[in-house]
Design a protein around this motif. Sequence first.
Motif, PDB file in Angstrom:
ATOM      1  N   ALA A 156       0.827  -1.209   0.000  1.00  0.00           N
ATOM      2  CA  ALA A 156       0.000   0.000   0.000  1.00  0.00           C
ATOM      3  C   ALA A 156       0.863   1.262   0.000  1.00  0.00           C
ATOM      4  CB  ALA A 156      -0.939   0.007   1.206  1.00  0.00           C
ATOM      5  N   ALA A 193       2.391   1.591  -3.415  1.00  0.00           N
ATOM      6  CA  ALA A 193       1.365   1.967  -4.395  1.00  0.00           C
ATOM      7  C   ALA A 193       1.033   3.448  -4.291  1.00  0.00           C
ATOM      8  CB  ALA A 193       0.108   1.129  -4.201  1.00  0.00           C
ATOM      9  N   HIS A 194       0.933   3.954  -3.081  1.00  0.00           N
ATOM     10  CA  HIS A 194       0.611   5.369  -2.907  1.00  0.00           C
ATOM     11  C   HIS A 194       1.772   6.258  -3.348  1.00  0.00           C
ATOM     12  CE1 HIS A 194      -2.850   3.808  -0.864  1.00  0.00           C
ATOM     13  NE2 HIS A 194      -3.339   5.028  -0.729  1.00  0.00           N
ATOM     14  N   ALA A 217       1.655   6.255  -7.042  1.00  0.00           N
ATOM     15  CA  ALA A 217       0.534   7.051  -7.536  1.00  0.00           C
ATOM     16  C   ALA A 217       0.901   8.531  -7.588  1.00  0.00           C
ATOM     17  CB  ALA A 217      -0.683   6.849  -6.637  1.00  0.00           C
ATOM     18  N   GLU A 262      -7.588   2.162  -6.489  1.00  0.00           N
ATOM     19  CA  GLU A 262      -6.936   1.365  -5.450  1.00  0.00           C
ATOM     20  C   GLU A 262      -6.151   2.226  -4.460  1.00  0.00           C
ATOM     21  OE1 GLU A 262      -4.565  -1.633  -7.343  1.00  0.00           O
ATOM     22  OE2 GLU A 262      -6.164  -2.133  -8.732  1.00  0.00           O
ATOM     23  N   CYS A 263      -5.919   3.477  -4.820  1.00  0.00           N
ATOM     24  CA  CYS A 263      -5.136   4.383  -3.971  1.00  0.00           C
ATOM     25  C   CYS A 263      -6.000   5.561  -3.535  1.00  0.00           C
ATOM     26  CB  CYS A 263      -3.926   4.920  -4.735  1.00  0.00           C
ATOM     27  SG  CYS A 263      -2.744   3.652  -5.186  1.00  0.00           S
ATOM     28  N   SER A 264      -5.582   6.193  -2.485  1.00  0.00           N
ATOM     29  CA  SER A 264      -6.262   7.389  -2.014  1.00  0.00           C
ATOM     30  C   SER A 264      -6.108   8.506  -3.037  1.00  0.00           C
ATOM     31  CB  SER A 264      -5.643   7.831  -0.683  1.00  0.00           C
ATOM     32  OG  SER A 264      -6.050   9.136  -0.358  1.00  0.00           O
ATOM     33  N   ALA A 297      -3.074  10.612  -2.596  1.00  0.00           N
ATOM     34  CA  ALA A 297      -1.780  10.171  -3.102  1.00  0.00           C
ATOM     35  C   ALA A 297      -1.488  10.866  -4.433  1.00  0.00           C
ATOM     36  CB  ALA A 297      -1.761   8.659  -3.273  1.00  0.00           C
TER      37      ALA A 297
END
Length: 103
Positions: A20, A23-24, A27, A87-89, A92
């Motif tokens: 996570a 990923a962020h 992003a 899938e990410c905030s 991000a």
Amino acid sequence: MKTIQAYRFALDLTPGQERAVLAHAGAARVAHNWALARVKAVMDQRAAERSYGISDDDLIPAVSWSLPALRKAWNAAKSEVAPWWAECSKEAFNTGLDALAAG
């Protein structure tokens, strides 16, 4: 005399948390690179048009570097640029855009 003290912390992430975090971070980088490429492409196009003698009034419109403008453009293109965006905030991606707008 002023004393500066620093602390160093290590994160002990689970494999899911590590994915996570990465990923962020990715992003933010994707949004930053996409927006930078977009703005640079428009600037280069305007320079090329000027070299052909096109007046400033007839050049393609400039792209704003402001955070609201970058965010609006990102929201319009994010499904094509990053199909995994959900899938990410959203923050991000906003972090990457904010870094570009501020810099």
